[in-house]
Design an enzyme around this catalytic site. Sequence first.
Site, short mmCIF file in Angstrom:
data_model
loop_
_atom_site.label_atom_id
_atom_site.label_comp_id
_atom_site.label_asym_id
_atom_site.label_seq_id
_atom_site.Cartn_x
_atom_site.Cartn_y
_atom_site.Cartn_z
N TRP A 10 22.25 13.02 33.87
CA TRP A 10 23.50 13.25 32.75
C TRP A 10 23.03 12.99 31.46
O TRP A 10 23.77 13.51 30.38
CB TRP A 10 24.79 13.14 33.16
CG TRP A 10 25.34 13.68 34.40
CD1 TRP A 10 24.85 14.86 35.25
CD2 TRP A 10 26.54 13.26 35.39
NE1 TRP A 10 25.49 15.06 36.17
CE2 TRP A 10 26.77 14.47 35.95
CE3 TRP A 10 27.44 12.61 34.73
CZ2 TRP A 10 27.75 14.55 36.81
CZ3 TRP A 10 28.43 12.61 35.61
CH2 TRP A 10 28.75 13.42 36.76
N GLU A 167 7.31 12.74 34.16
CA GLU A 167 7.89 13.65 33.22
C GLU A 167 7.17 13.68 31.70
O GLU A 167 7.00 12.86 30.90
CB GLU A 167 9.46 13.00 32.69
CG GLU A 167 10.24 12.87 33.84
CD GLU A 167 11.61 12.72 33.34
OE1 GLU A 167 12.27 13.47 33.93
OE2 GLU A 167 11.85 11.96 32.50
N GLY A 173 13.74 18.54 27.75
CA GLY A 173 14.71 18.97 27.04
C GLY A 173 14.22 20.24 25.87
O GLY A 173 15.01 20.30 24.83
N GLY A 234 17.49 17.08 33.58
CA GLY A 234 18.29 16.52 32.69
C GLY A 234 19.58 17.89 32.61
O GLY A 234 20.17 17.99 33.13
N GLY A 235 19.20 18.81 31.51
CA GLY A 235 19.93 19.81 31.22
C GLY A 235 20.46 20.51 32.35
O GLY A 235 21.84 20.97 32.38
C1 PEP Z 1 15.16 14.26 31.90
O1 PEP Z 1 16.19 13.97 31.38
O2 PEP Z 1 14.59 13.38 32.58
C2 PEP Z 1 14.64 15.64 31.80
C3 PEP Z 1 13.68 15.88 32.45
O3 PEP Z 1 15.46 16.61 31.13
P1 PEP Z 1 15.45 18.14 30.92
O4 PEP Z 1 15.46 18.57 32.61
O5 PEP Z 1 16.64 18.45 30.12
O6 PEP Z 1 14.03 18.28 30.35
#
Ligand code: PEP
Length: 251
Positions: A10, A167, A173, A234-235
């Site tokens: 979150w 990642e 994001g 994340g999102g």
């Molecule tokens: C994260 O917060 O680790 C992430 C991958 O964010 P998002 O899914 O928004 O890219």
Amino acid sequence: MRKKVIAGNWKMNKLAADAKQFVADAAGKLPKSENVEAIVCAPFLYLPELVKQTEGTDLKIAAQNMHYEENGAFTGEISPSMLKDSGVTHVVIGHSERRQYFAETDETVNKKVHAAFAHELTPIVCVGETLEQREANETNSHVEKQVRAAIAGLAEDQVAETIIAYEPIWAIGTGKTATSEQANEVCTHIRQVVAKNVSEKAAEQLVIQYGGSVKPANVDELLAQSDIDGALVGGASLEVDSFLQLVEAGT
Ligand code: PEP
């Protein structure tokens, strides 16, 4: 067979009432499956309450960070034993936002990983390259350096229990997802690094997540890859319906 692990991060979002409502809804509607583990990584303030809410359910609660010291003069920090005491099971370590904005280094990541295991918390260790590093063909060497530093000094069984989240920073994001082939290539490399530096057994057991703009529309293809065992999201983890769809994809 490795389980799929879907973790919603979150970040610094949601007020208490929204957090509680999400967890009540998600815990009540989680698919019943042995193949997938669902985790919500929530802000520190809400952790004890959310843990209480999830008792008797399959939803797990994680912290997004912690300090590596046991206690002392570290104003504003949260210790591993405080997290353990709160009832969380997992902790995210070395997220790129923490490396970028809060000066986390490979060295502090390694200290935190050791501290997590000392308190029976499962670390979700984030690694990943910048766009410049990808364009300079440095992805594998950079990720390898981060992984080796993060797991340095761990016992084989601890490495096997670690969750690594690959990642790529340029995909977090931004709405830009690595293609499933690009993501899998790096996850395979991570597994090979662990096989070479620790053992085949630890590499085989290690859960490797992909993170970076994962959403219901692309999760199936990502999870179908040979070395992607889940997602750190994340999102798309902020809405309960999409979080549940992501968990469902792992079943
Ligand atoms: C994260 O917060 O680790 C992430 C991958 O964010 P998002 O899914 O928004 O890219």
